[in-house]
Motif scaffolding. Structure first.
Motif, PDB file in Angstrom:
ATOM      1  N   LEU B  87      -0.928  -3.502  34.069  1.00 43.96           N
ATOM      2  CA  LEU B  87      -0.093  -3.738  35.251  1.00 43.96           C
ATOM      3  C   LEU B  87       0.874  -2.575  35.487  1.00 43.96           C
ATOM      4  CD1 LEU B  87       0.872  -7.453  34.454  1.00 43.96           C
ATOM      5  CD2 LEU B  87      -0.900  -6.682  36.048  1.00 43.96           C
ATOM      6  N   PRO B  88       0.364  -1.363  35.641  1.00 45.43           N
ATOM      7  CA  PRO B  88       1.278  -0.221  35.774  1.00 45.43           C
ATOM      8  C   PRO B  88       2.150  -0.309  37.029  1.00 45.43           C
ATOM      9  CG  PRO B  88      -0.986   0.441  36.254  1.00 45.43           C
ATOM     10  CD  PRO B  88      -1.050  -0.952  35.698  1.00 45.43           C
ATOM     11  N   LEU B  89       1.638  -0.924  38.090  1.00 40.66           N
ATOM     12  CA  LEU B  89       2.410  -0.985  39.342  1.00 40.66           C
ATOM     13  C   LEU B  89       3.693  -1.788  39.171  1.00 40.66           C
ATOM     14  CD1 LEU B  89      -0.613  -1.648  41.705  1.00 40.66           C
ATOM     15  CD2 LEU B  89       0.730   0.438  41.613  1.00 40.66           C
ATOM     16  N   GLN B  90       3.642  -2.763  38.305  1.00 41.54           N
ATOM     17  CA  GLN B  90       4.771  -3.659  38.083  1.00 41.54           C
ATOM     18  C   GLN B  90       5.948  -2.936  37.427  1.00 41.54           C
ATOM     19  OE1 GLN B  90       4.175  -7.152  38.708  1.00 41.54           O
ATOM     20  NE2 GLN B  90       6.188  -7.894  38.076  1.00 41.54           N
ATOM     21  N   GLN B  91       5.716  -1.708  36.955  1.00 40.98           N
ATOM     22  CA  GLN B  91       6.750  -1.001  36.194  1.00 40.98           C
ATOM     23  C   GLN B  91       7.712  -0.223  37.083  1.00 40.98           C
ATOM     24  OE1 GLN B  91       6.318  -0.962  32.572  1.00 40.98           O
ATOM     25  NE2 GLN B  91       4.602  -2.347  32.811  1.00 40.98           N
ATOM     26  N   ILE B  92       7.613  -0.378  38.396  1.00 44.05           N
ATOM     27  CA  ILE B  92       8.354   0.521  39.284  1.00 44.05           C
ATOM     28  C   ILE B  92       9.859   0.544  39.018  1.00 44.05           C
ATOM     29  CG2 ILE B  92       8.558  -1.166  41.192  1.00 44.05           C
ATOM     30  CD1 ILE B  92       8.056   1.341  43.063  1.00 44.05           C
ATOM     31  N   ALA B  93      10.461  -0.601  38.768  1.00 48.14           N
ATOM     32  CA  ALA B  93      11.905  -0.617  38.533  1.00 48.14           C
ATOM     33  C   ALA B  93      12.248   0.027  37.195  1.00 48.14           C
ATOM     34  CB  ALA B  93      12.432  -2.049  38.582  1.00 48.14           C
ATOM     35  N   GLY B 115       3.478  -7.397  49.441  1.00 40.40           N
ATOM     36  CA  GLY B 115       2.926  -7.716  50.745  1.00 40.40           C
ATOM     37  C   GLY B 115       2.339  -6.479  51.420  1.00 40.40           C
ATOM     38  N   LYS B 116       2.955  -5.340  51.148  1.00 35.43           N
ATOM     39  CA  LYS B 116       2.597  -4.105  51.841  1.00 35.43           C
ATOM     40  C   LYS B 116       1.445  -3.373  51.153  1.00 35.43           C
ATOM     41  CE  LYS B 116       5.356  -0.217  53.427  1.00 35.43           C
ATOM     42  NZ  LYS B 116       6.700   0.378  53.276  1.00 35.43           N
ATOM     43  N   PHE B 117       1.444  -3.389  49.829  1.00 31.72           N
ATOM     44  CA  PHE B 117       0.421  -2.656  49.058  1.00 31.72           C
ATOM     45  C   PHE B 117      -0.518  -3.649  48.373  1.00 31.72           C
ATOM     46  CE2 PHE B 117       4.105   0.108  49.294  1.00 31.72           C
ATOM     47  CZ  PHE B 117       3.540   1.318  49.709  1.00 31.72           C
ATOM     48  N   PRO B 118      -1.723  -3.807  48.900  1.00 29.87           N
ATOM     49  CA  PRO B 118      -2.656  -4.788  48.335  1.00 29.87           C
ATOM     50  C   PRO B 118      -2.957  -4.518  46.855  1.00 29.87           C
ATOM     51  CG  PRO B 118      -3.500  -3.867  50.399  1.00 29.87           C
ATOM     52  CD  PRO B 118      -2.289  -3.086  50.056  1.00 29.87           C
ATOM     53  N   ALA B 119      -2.755  -3.267  46.405  1.00 27.61           N
ATOM     54  CA  ALA B 119      -3.084  -2.920  45.013  1.00 27.61           C
ATOM     55  C   ALA B 119      -2.358  -3.807  44.008  1.00 27.61           C
ATOM     56  CB  ALA B 119      -2.757  -1.456  44.759  1.00 27.61           C
ATOM     57  N   ILE B 120      -1.138  -4.256  44.368  1.00 26.57           N
ATOM     58  CA  ILE B 120      -0.371  -5.075  43.424  1.00 26.57           C
ATOM     59  C   ILE B 120      -1.070  -6.404  43.165  1.00 26.57           C
ATOM     60  CG2 ILE B 120       1.792  -6.357  43.111  1.00 26.57           C
ATOM     61  CD1 ILE B 120       3.241  -4.064  44.496  1.00 26.57           C
TER      62      ILE B 120
END
Ligand code: NA
Ligand code: NA
Lengths: 444, 338, 193
Positions: B87-93, B115-120
């Motif tokens: 889940l690399p996308l979840q690491q943004i913060a 909502g904006k990036f379907p990749a999540i």
């Protein structure tokens, strides 16, 4: 099938298969598999339960303590440290009736402070104390019973793998759990000594054994101070490394296991008591212990996860809360469950299965989790001595390598010690200060 | 489907490896589940029969992800920070410290990104899960230590424990990051395996870690969304639309409740730490600016590694920072503009 | 339980089937190699933890990733040793009734032992059904432990050890079953006996 039916029938099946001799991990694993398949009506989820348990259960740092303390125990055994401690204890106690038995308890209590498992204690003293006691006419059942009973001290007096596992499950501090185990461990050792004296005087046919006059001719019965200190120094060093390391705030319990094993190795080399081949055999043996115990933990985890999928812990928690039990009733129920589970499961499995069941309701009773942990470990360790699955008795059986000693002999010999444990457990429940008192001293 | 007016009972198993000692599990039981039940009770068409399997009854803390993937649980709290690989996308913060200490904003912003990036959502779908929302359970990371730390130079040679990518916030200051689980820190601090931890006040006060790490460096490193609330995809598909809708709505309320609780607990926790002999040093702005500027640009590295995998790392980073700027957050370093 | 009860080591009697004997020798070799790796691994584990514990006292800069390596090592050691532990009769069982039947009612015992070995085979087949896809996923999708930029280690090698360990244990069960069916006994004489 309702969750309760699944829970009850799984217990019945496990008891049946374990009694008839199916490999315990296979029994626990297959029954968990079938249980989840029925509950979820989905075979993939049932497969997932098994593979998840296999990959997820033991990959935690603290489990390293199990092979490390086993390794340390085996090296100290090979280096003759167990024997030395036992001879010193014999020297001190042989004049007393049943003295060699009391010496075994005392030696176990000391050895317990440098080993984390009852397995190490049981295997060391099966080799050291049982032949010696039999040589002096003590009954085989009594001899193996003393070893089985006192091996329990290995997991109560810190360091202790079971206190570590309890601390993991309940998110308590391992250091605090260790401190809490000291007084109960010493109390149990004293109770065992009392039991042996009682048996020696009132049931001599069960105990057997020569009087001190016959023993006085032994080398160790005329030990001089040089011998005495030569025999106790390695133990003192190991206690300093392991317990001193932990309480001195230098190392974690796992690291204490590794450093203790290394120190024992150095002592063994200095004593010229260990060939390269011996050491290799010890590593192999450690591996077998690690594999059998940790695989058992994995399969017990399958079973407790299956109970979780069935929702039994929640149902059970709700049930207890609605029953509005008093604290005393709750503890009575708890101890009974510990003992029943102890007949078929190993200590760590019991902790892993039963503690989460009760954890939810402890808060409403204002129960101290450290104290509850000591009660749990002592209660669950009674199971080390009870058939059909009594790990300490198994270890003795596999170590003793004497076909004339049956598993049944060992269980019968251990019975008085199991009963004594139960009495000590009641005292520990009645007086929480015995477990918690030391925690109030800030120097620890 | 419910013409006779009878209530249909649906079985659901909720999982997390953490126990009720953790705030988000307490709120799951005390807030989230009741919120779902209440919505369903309003129409009376459906009722959920819950199996609440927390505290490792079915999965351990790192096993929630695969447990929800494989269907051992139907809904649960994934601690995404453990799964940097999945889940690399979840690491943004975690890649953008010194940006905000508002957990509610972080969580809402991330849901906006989802909502904006379907990749999540696709990342969770790949692991057999439906993404419901995320959770920020801490107001801000701070440093808690055995010895006083007041400036960056004090980190030299220290072993600092924390959970995930935030260990990189210390890179370049001579400290070694040690990843580990919350429950082991007390003992590790006591024994010197760790000299300091990067945590938030509520968890430190709750586990009495001030006893072994009495010094606090209040540097307001930032809030993060370490949790994801997801459902097993197969179980989800079987749920009636009304139930799905109720769970989704309650999940958003649960998300906001967690942020609210994180903030509410912070002040009291600092007070408790202080009352128990803790010594709190608040880092001045100059110190924070120095820290932010001296650490590597973790955000850029994070985005670049995502782009390599064909994921929109750069666009997500810009979008996240834009939202933070629009919300007038006290951003020290513009991570996306370097 | 004696060391040699579970069908360990080649039989001293002349093998009935050359192929089966060769397969048995191959399995023994594999079990011994894995056992040696597992045993050496324990020593490495001890050294690794000691170096880490003393290292932080003597060096200013401690080591990354020791936690992760230790966690993986435990799993590695267990599954490297599981097959050999099974061969040596170390897989936990309560053998009172089992041995009683073996001595007193060999006919009944033969059925009982056959069923138990089949159940063991079933169990490990199920575990492998779940574990093999997990291993392939870990390899193909590059799962790792640790944190990118600090310390990472791929997950697939340890998943491979789990699969191998379960596979050789399964094969060991198959061999015991084969012996029970062929000779009516799982008992093998130790070498030189
Ligand atoms: Na001990
Ligand atoms: Na038992």
């Amino acid at each position: 099938m309702s969750p309760i039916e699944i829970g009850v029938s799984s217990v019945v099946l496990i008891v049946f298969f374990i009694y008839t001799g199916l490999y315990i991990p296979v029994a626990l694993g297959l029954i968990s598999f079938v249980g989840v398949w029925i509950i979820r009506d989905n075979v993939d989820i049932a497969v997932a339960l098994l593979s998840e348990s296999v990959s997820d259960t033991i990959s935690a740092l603290t489990f390293a303590a199990i092979p490390l303390f086993a390794l340390m125990g085996l090296i100290t055994q090979k280096a003759g440290i167990g024997r030395d401690v036992y001879e010193v204890a014999n020297f001190i106690f042989y004049r007393i009736r049943g003295g060699l038995g009391i010496a075994t308890v005392a030696a176990n209590a000391i050895f317990a402070s440098i080993t984390g498992s009852s397995i190490a204690s049981a295997s060391v003293f099966t080799k050291v104390a049982v032949p010696e006691m039999r040589r002096f006419g003590f009954k085989t059942r009594f001899s193996v019973g003393v070893v089985a009973g006192s091996s329990v001290l290995g997991m109560l007096i810190p360091p202790s793998n079971m206190l570590i596992i309890y601390a993991i499950v309940t998110e308590q501090s391992i250091g605090q759990m260790f401190i809490a185990g000291i007084v109960p461990g010493i109390l149990l050792a004293i109770a065992y000594a009392g039991l042996i004296l009682f048996l020696a005087y009132f049931v001599p046919r069960f105990v057997g054994g020569q009087q001190s006059a016959g023993i006085a001719a032994e080398d160790w019965a005329s030990m001089n101070w040089f011998d005495f200190s030569a025999k106790v120094t390695p133990v003192i060093i190991l206690v300093l490394v392991v317990l001193g390391g932990i309480y001195g705030g230098i190392v974690t319990p796992v690291e204490a296991g590794a450093l203790g094993a290394l120190t024992a190795l150095i002592i063994a080399i200095v004593k010229r008591a260990l060939s390269l081949r011996d050491f290799w055999e010890i590593l192999v043996e450690t591996g077998h212990i690690a594999a059998s115990i940790l695989f058992l933990i994995i399969s017990a985890s399958m079973y407790s996860r299956m109970l979780g999928v069935a929702g039994l812990p929640t149902l059970f928690g709700d049930f207890l809360i609605h029953m509005e039990l008093t604290l005393v009733t709750l503890m009575v129920i708890y101890v009974i469950m510990l003992i029943l589970l102890g007949t078929i499961l190993d200590t760590s499995s019991i902790i892993l299965i039963i503690v989460p069941l009760f954890l939810g309701v402890l808060d409403s009773y204002g129960i101290d989790l450290v104290w509850f942990g000591i009660v749990t470990v002592v209660g669950a360790e009674i199971g080390l001595l009870t058939p059909p699955l009594g790990i300490s008795c198994f270890v003795i059986k596999s170590t003793i390598d004497d076909p004339s000693v049956s598993l049944a002999d060992i269980f019968i010999g251990a019975l008085p010690f199991a009963v004594t444990m139960l009495l000590v457990l009641i005292v520990l429940i009645a007086y929480p200060v015995l477990s918690l008192g030391l925690l109030n001293f800030s120097f620890l | 489907t419910n013409t006779a007016g009878a209530t249909e009972t649906i079985k659901m198993t909720a999982i997390d490896g953490y126990s009720t000692k953790s705030m988000w599990v307490r709120e799951f039981i005390g807030f989230f589940i009741p919120a779902i039940d209440k919505k369903l009770a309003a129409t009376g068409n459906y009722k959920i029969q819950w199996n609440q399997a927390f505290g490792g009854q079915i999965v351990k803390v790192r096993g929630v992800m695969s447990g929800l993937q494989k269907g051992l649980g139907d809904i649960g709290v994934v601690t995404a920070v453990f799964h940097g690989d999945k889940l690399p996308l979840q690491q943004i913060a975690f890649a953008t410290p010194f940006v905000t200490t508002d957990p509610g904003l972080v969580a809402r912003t991330f849901d906006g990104l989802a909502g904006k990036f379907p990749a999540i959502k696709q990342a969770f779908a790949k692991f057999g899960q439906v993404y419901l929302t995320n959770g920020a359970v801490l107001d801000s990371y701070q440093i808690f230590s055995k010895k006083s730390i007041t400036k960056l130079g004090d980190f030299q040679g220290l072993k600092v424990g924390s959970a995930g990518l935030n260990l990189r916030w210390l890179q370049g200051f001579g400290a070694a990051g040690v990843s580990g689980s919350l429950v082991t820190y007390y003992n590790k601090l006591k024994t010197g395996v760790l000299d300091a931890i990067m945590l938030w006040p509520e968890s430190v006060a709750g586990r009495k870690m001030y006893e072994v790490a009495p010094y606090v460096l209040k540097a307001n490193l930032g809030s993060v969304n370490s949790k994801a609330i997801t459902a097993n995809a197969k179980s989800w598909k079987k749920l009636p639309g009304e139930v799905q809708k109720a769970i989704r709505a309650a999940a958003v309320e649960y998300r906001d409740r967690l942020a609210e609780q994180a903030l509410a607990k912070a002040a009291g926790s600092f007070a408790k730490i202080k009352a128990n002999g803790g010594k709190i040093h608040t880092m001045d702005q100059a110190g924070r600016v120095e820290w932010a500027n001296k650490m590597p640009n973790v955000a850029k590295g994070w985005a670049a590694s995502l782009e390599k995998k064909g994921l929109p790392g750069n666009a997500m980073l810009t979008s996240y920072m834009d939202t933070m700027r629009a919300a007038k957050q006290p951003i020290i370093r513009q991570w996306d503009k370097e | 339980m004696s060391e040699y009860e579970q069908g360990a080591l080649p039989s001293s009697g002349a093998p009935k089937s050359l192929i089966a004997a060769k397969l048995g020798l191959g399995l023994d070799g594999l079990l011994s190699v894995m056992n040696s790796i597992g045993s050496g691994w324990i020593f490495l584990l001890m050294v690794m933890i000691c170096v880490d514990a003393t290292g932080r006292t003597f060096f200013a800069h401690p080591f990354h990733g020791v936690n992760e390596l230790v966690e993986m090592s435990i799993v590695g050691i267990v599954f490297m040793q599981l097959g050999d532990a099974t061969r040596r009769g170390r897989l936990t069982r309560s053998d009172g009734f089992y041995n009683l039947m073996r001595a007193r009612a060999p006919g009944f015992w033969r059925y009982q032992a056959t069923i138990f070995e089949l159940l063991g085979i079933t169990f490990f087949v199920i575990v492998l059904t779940g574990a093999i896809p997990e291993m392939i996923d870990a390899y193909q999708l590059d799962y790792f432990v640790g944190e990118e930029g600090l310390f990472t280690f791929p997950e697939w090698p340890i998943k491979l050890v789990i699969v191998l360990g379960c596979l050789v244990t399964l094969l060991q069960f198959v061999r015991i079953l084969w012996r029970i069916v062929r000779t009516g006994s799982a008992q093998i004489s130790p070498p030189g006996a």
